[in-house]
Design a protein around this motif. Structure first.
Motif, PDB file in Angstrom:
ATOM      1  N   SER A  83      -8.578 -17.872 -15.247  1.00  0.00           N
ATOM      2  CA  SER A  83      -7.095 -17.419 -15.484  1.00  0.00           C
ATOM      3  C   SER A  83      -7.109 -16.417 -16.466  1.00  0.00           C
ATOM      4  O   SER A  83      -6.479 -15.272 -16.457  1.00  0.00           O
ATOM      5  N   TYR A  84      -7.639 -16.810 -17.847  1.00  0.00           N
ATOM      6  CA  TYR A  84      -7.744 -16.000 -18.857  1.00  0.00           C
ATOM      7  C   TYR A  84      -8.744 -14.657 -18.472  1.00  0.00           C
ATOM      8  O   TYR A  84      -8.058 -13.720 -18.958  1.00  0.00           O
ATOM      9  N   LEU A  85      -9.864 -14.735 -17.930  1.00  0.00           N
ATOM     10  CA  LEU A  85     -10.619 -13.589 -17.873  1.00  0.00           C
ATOM     11  C   LEU A  85      -9.921 -12.439 -16.642  1.00  0.00           C
ATOM     12  O   LEU A  85      -9.863 -11.424 -16.886  1.00  0.00           O
ATOM     13  N   ILE A  86      -9.036 -13.255 -15.670  1.00  0.00           N
ATOM     14  CA  ILE A  86      -8.326 -12.147 -14.847  1.00  0.00           C
ATOM     15  C   ILE A  86      -7.115 -11.456 -15.741  1.00  0.00           C
ATOM     16  O   ILE A  86      -6.863 -10.513 -15.328  1.00  0.00           O
ATOM     17  N   GLY A  87      -6.542 -12.347 -16.477  1.00  0.00           N
ATOM     18  CA  GLY A  87      -5.595 -11.766 -17.173  1.00  0.00           C
ATOM     19  C   GLY A  87      -6.086 -10.871 -18.059  1.00  0.00           C
ATOM     20  O   GLY A  87      -5.484  -9.591 -18.531  1.00  0.00           O
ATOM     21  N   ILE A  88      -7.217 -10.731 -18.799  1.00  0.00           N
ATOM     22  CA  ILE A  88      -8.026  -9.790 -19.625  1.00  0.00           C
ATOM     23  C   ILE A  88      -8.150  -8.487 -18.815  1.00  0.00           C
ATOM     24  O   ILE A  88      -7.899  -7.435 -18.924  1.00  0.00           O
ATOM     25  N   TYR A  89      -8.750  -8.931 -17.483  1.00  0.00           N
ATOM     26  CA  TYR A  89      -9.034  -7.720 -16.382  1.00  0.00           C
ATOM     27  C   TYR A  89      -7.700  -6.973 -16.232  1.00  0.00           C
ATOM     28  O   TYR A  89      -7.600  -5.613 -16.343  1.00  0.00           O
ATOM     29  N   LYS A  90      -6.498  -7.715 -16.028  1.00  0.00           N
ATOM     30  CA  LYS A  90      -4.975  -6.966 -15.661  1.00  0.00           C
ATOM     31  C   LYS A  90      -4.858  -6.186 -16.624  1.00  0.00           C
ATOM     32  O   LYS A  90      -4.348  -5.232 -16.660  1.00  0.00           O
ATOM     33  N   ALA A  91      -4.771  -6.955 -17.883  1.00  0.00           N
ATOM     34  CA  ALA A  91      -4.389  -6.198 -19.283  1.00  0.00           C
ATOM     35  C   ALA A  91      -5.018  -5.001 -19.244  1.00  0.00           C
ATOM     36  O   ALA A  91      -4.570  -3.868 -20.029  1.00  0.00           O
ATOM     37  N   LEU A  92      -6.322  -5.017 -19.448  1.00  0.00           N
ATOM     38  CA  LEU A  92      -7.254  -3.460 -19.505  1.00  0.00           C
ATOM     39  C   LEU A  92      -7.105  -2.596 -18.669  1.00  0.00           C
ATOM     40  O   LEU A  92      -6.999  -1.491 -18.958  1.00  0.00           O
ATOM     41  N   HIS A  93      -6.621  -3.017 -17.314  1.00  0.00           N
ATOM     42  CA  HIS A  93      -6.164  -1.829 -16.325  1.00  0.00           C
ATOM     43  C   HIS A  93      -4.772  -1.246 -16.553  1.00  0.00           C
ATOM     44  O   HIS A  93      -4.621  -0.094 -16.265  1.00  0.00           O
ATOM     45  N   ILE A  94      -4.194  -1.928 -17.363  1.00  0.00           N
ATOM     46  CA  ILE A  94      -2.707  -1.674 -17.651  1.00  0.00           C
ATOM     47  C   ILE A  94      -2.998  -0.623 -18.706  1.00  0.00           C
ATOM     48  O   ILE A  94      -2.302   0.552 -18.890  1.00  0.00           O
ATOM     49  N   ILE A  95      -3.583  -0.984 -19.937  1.00  0.00           N
ATOM     50  CA  ILE A  95      -3.854  -0.193 -21.006  1.00  0.00           C
ATOM     51  C   ILE A  95      -4.648   1.086 -20.943  1.00  0.00           C
ATOM     52  O   ILE A  95      -4.402   2.065 -21.464  1.00  0.00           O
ATOM     53  N   TYR A  96      -5.670   0.772 -20.241  1.00  0.00           N
ATOM     54  CA  TYR A  96      -6.982   1.726 -20.251  1.00  0.00           C
ATOM     55  C   TYR A  96      -7.121   2.227 -18.627  1.00  0.00           C
ATOM     56  O   TYR A  96      -6.632   1.652 -17.581  1.00  0.00           O
ATOM     57  N   GLY A  97      -7.782   3.608 -18.717  1.00  0.00           N
ATOM     58  CA  GLY A  97      -7.910   4.029 -17.248  1.00  0.00           C
ATOM     59  C   GLY A  97      -9.112   3.129 -16.649  1.00  0.00           C
ATOM     60  O   GLY A  97      -9.876   2.343 -17.378  1.00  0.00           O
ATOM     61  N   LYS A  98      -9.359   3.001 -15.510  1.00  0.00           N
ATOM     62  CA  LYS A  98     -10.165   2.074 -14.721  1.00  0.00           C
ATOM     63  C   LYS A  98     -11.550   2.296 -15.252  1.00  0.00           C
ATOM     64  O   LYS A  98     -12.155   1.139 -15.522  1.00  0.00           O
ATOM     65  N   LYS A  99     -12.296   3.317 -15.565  1.00  0.00           N
ATOM     66  CA  LYS A  99     -13.578   3.328 -16.304  1.00  0.00           C
ATOM     67  C   LYS A  99     -13.606   2.603 -17.229  1.00  0.00           C
ATOM     68  O   LYS A  99     -14.530   1.779 -17.579  1.00  0.00           O
ATOM     69  N   LEU A 100     -12.718   3.084 -18.455  1.00  0.00           N
ATOM     70  CA  LEU A 100     -12.925   2.172 -19.604  1.00  0.00           C
ATOM     71  C   LEU A 100     -12.427   0.743 -19.716  1.00  0.00           C
ATOM     72  O   LEU A 100     -12.996   0.017 -20.105  1.00  0.00           O
ATOM     73  N   ALA A 101     -11.605   0.579 -18.767  1.00  0.00           N
ATOM     74  CA  ALA A 101     -11.018  -0.781 -18.575  1.00  0.00           C
ATOM     75  C   ALA A 101     -12.259  -1.705 -18.072  1.00  0.00           C
ATOM     76  O   ALA A 101     -12.465  -2.875 -18.516  1.00  0.00           O
ATOM     77  N   ASP A 102     -13.307  -1.125 -17.145  1.00  0.00           N
ATOM     78  CA  ASP A 102     -14.100  -2.051 -16.673  1.00  0.00           C
ATOM     79  C   ASP A 102     -15.317  -2.089 -17.722  1.00  0.00           C
ATOM     80  O   ASP A 102     -16.242  -2.749 -17.359  1.00  0.00           O
ATOM     81  N   GLU A 103     -15.399  -1.081 -18.504  1.00  0.00           N
ATOM     82  CA  GLU A 103     -16.363  -0.918 -19.420  1.00  0.00           C
ATOM     83  C   GLU A 103     -16.120  -2.000 -20.774  1.00  0.00           C
ATOM     84  O   GLU A 103     -17.198  -2.301 -21.561  1.00  0.00           O
ATOM     85  N   TRP A 104     -14.711  -1.996 -21.054  1.00  0.00           N
ATOM     86  CA  TRP A 104     -14.734  -2.362 -22.461  1.00  0.00           C
ATOM     87  C   TRP A 104     -15.117  -3.919 -22.971  1.00  0.00           C
ATOM     88  O   TRP A 104     -15.429  -3.769 -23.989  1.00  0.00           O
ATOM     89  N   VAL A 105     -15.213  -4.571 -21.756  1.00  0.00           N
ATOM     90  CA  VAL A 105     -15.961  -5.817 -22.202  1.00  0.00           C
ATOM     91  C   VAL A 105     -17.343  -5.768 -22.718  1.00  0.00           C
ATOM     92  O   VAL A 105     -17.795  -6.617 -23.439  1.00  0.00           O
ATOM     93  N   THR A 106     -18.027  -4.802 -22.422  1.00  0.00           N
ATOM     94  CA  THR A 106     -19.632  -4.837 -22.677  1.00  0.00           C
ATOM     95  C   THR A 106     -19.785  -3.432 -23.748  1.00  0.00           C
ATOM     96  O   THR A 106     -20.838  -3.222 -24.080  1.00  0.00           O
ATOM     97  N   LEU A 107     -18.711  -3.044 -24.379  1.00  0.00           N
ATOM     98  CA  LEU A 107     -18.706  -1.977 -25.380  1.00  0.00           C
ATOM     99  C   LEU A 107     -18.654  -2.667 -26.848  1.00  0.00           C
ATOM    100  O   LEU A 107     -17.651  -3.709 -27.140  1.00  0.00           O
ATOM    101  N   PRO A 108     -19.460  -2.349 -27.708  1.00  0.00           N
ATOM    102  CA  PRO A 108     -19.374  -2.830 -29.014  1.00  0.00           C
ATOM    103  C   PRO A 108     -17.816  -2.515 -29.753  1.00  0.00           C
ATOM    104  O   PRO A 108     -17.330  -1.321 -29.464  1.00  0.00           O
ATOM    105  N   ASN A 109     -16.981  -3.478 -30.439  1.00  0.00           N
ATOM    106  CA  ASN A 109     -16.045  -3.265 -30.756  1.00  0.00           C
ATOM    107  C   ASN A 109     -15.595  -3.604 -32.271  1.00  0.00           C
ATOM    108  O   ASN A 109     -16.139  -4.599 -32.749  1.00  0.00           O
ATOM    109  N   LYS A 110     -15.287  -2.605 -32.908  1.00  0.00           N
ATOM    110  CA  LYS A 110     -14.927  -2.524 -34.259  1.00  0.00           C
ATOM    111  C   LYS A 110     -13.851  -3.494 -34.886  1.00  0.00           C
ATOM    112  O   LYS A 110     -13.648  -3.692 -36.201  1.00  0.00           O
TER     113      LYS A 110
END
Length: 145
Positions: A83-110
């Motif tokens: 449930s948390y992961l699907i919520g994260i997926y959904k939020a990422l797709h609302i905030i970012y475009g598809k490409k960045l939304a799907d890459e975000w979890v695997t990118l280093p984050n400051k």
């Protein structure tokens, strides 16, 4: 004079409470939760070992069996994780475009939360609580905070 104190009416409607301790609720949700998780793992291009870790340290044999046949009863912990992961997926797709939304979890984050790690590494290390934190972070960003 009668003064009655009451909270003002609100347009907020609380979500329907789902009791995950109720076996029939878990039976209803388990199959679709697993199907959603496997689609999410594919979209995020997760390695199987990373996906297994997000599910709480599932063995390889169980993982492949679940992938082949998602019609099973999940425990409260696993449904909550998904449930948390699907919520994260959904939020990422609302905030970012598809490409960045799907890459975000695997990118280093400051962000101070991640301390230079990827959100994926953070969630693997911190489990359910870390997933909740990431979900709250993204929901706050979605809300403009």
């Amino acid at each position: 004079m009668n003064l009655a104190f009451a909270y003002p009416r609100s347009r907020f409607e609380p979500a329907v409470f789902v009791d995950l301790n109720d076996k029939s609720e878990r039976e209803r949700l388990s199959k679709s939760a697993l199907k959603g998780f496997f689609k999410l793992a594919e979209a995020w291009k997760l390695r199987d070992e990373d996906a297994r870790e997000l599910l709480g340290g599932l063995s390889s044999s169980a993982f492949y069996e679940w992938k082949k046949n998602p019609d099973r009863l999940l425990e409260v912990d696993r449904i909550t994780r998904i449930s948390y992961l699907i919520g994260i997926y959904k939020a990422l797709h609302i905030i970012y475009g598809k490409k960045l939304a799907d890459e975000w979890v695997t990118l280093p984050n400051k962000n101070v939360i991640f301390a230079g790690r990827t959100p994926l590494a953070y969630m693997q290390a911190g489990g359910l609580i870390a997933m909740q934190t990431v979900r709250k972070l993204l929901d706050a960003r979605r809300g403009g905070l």
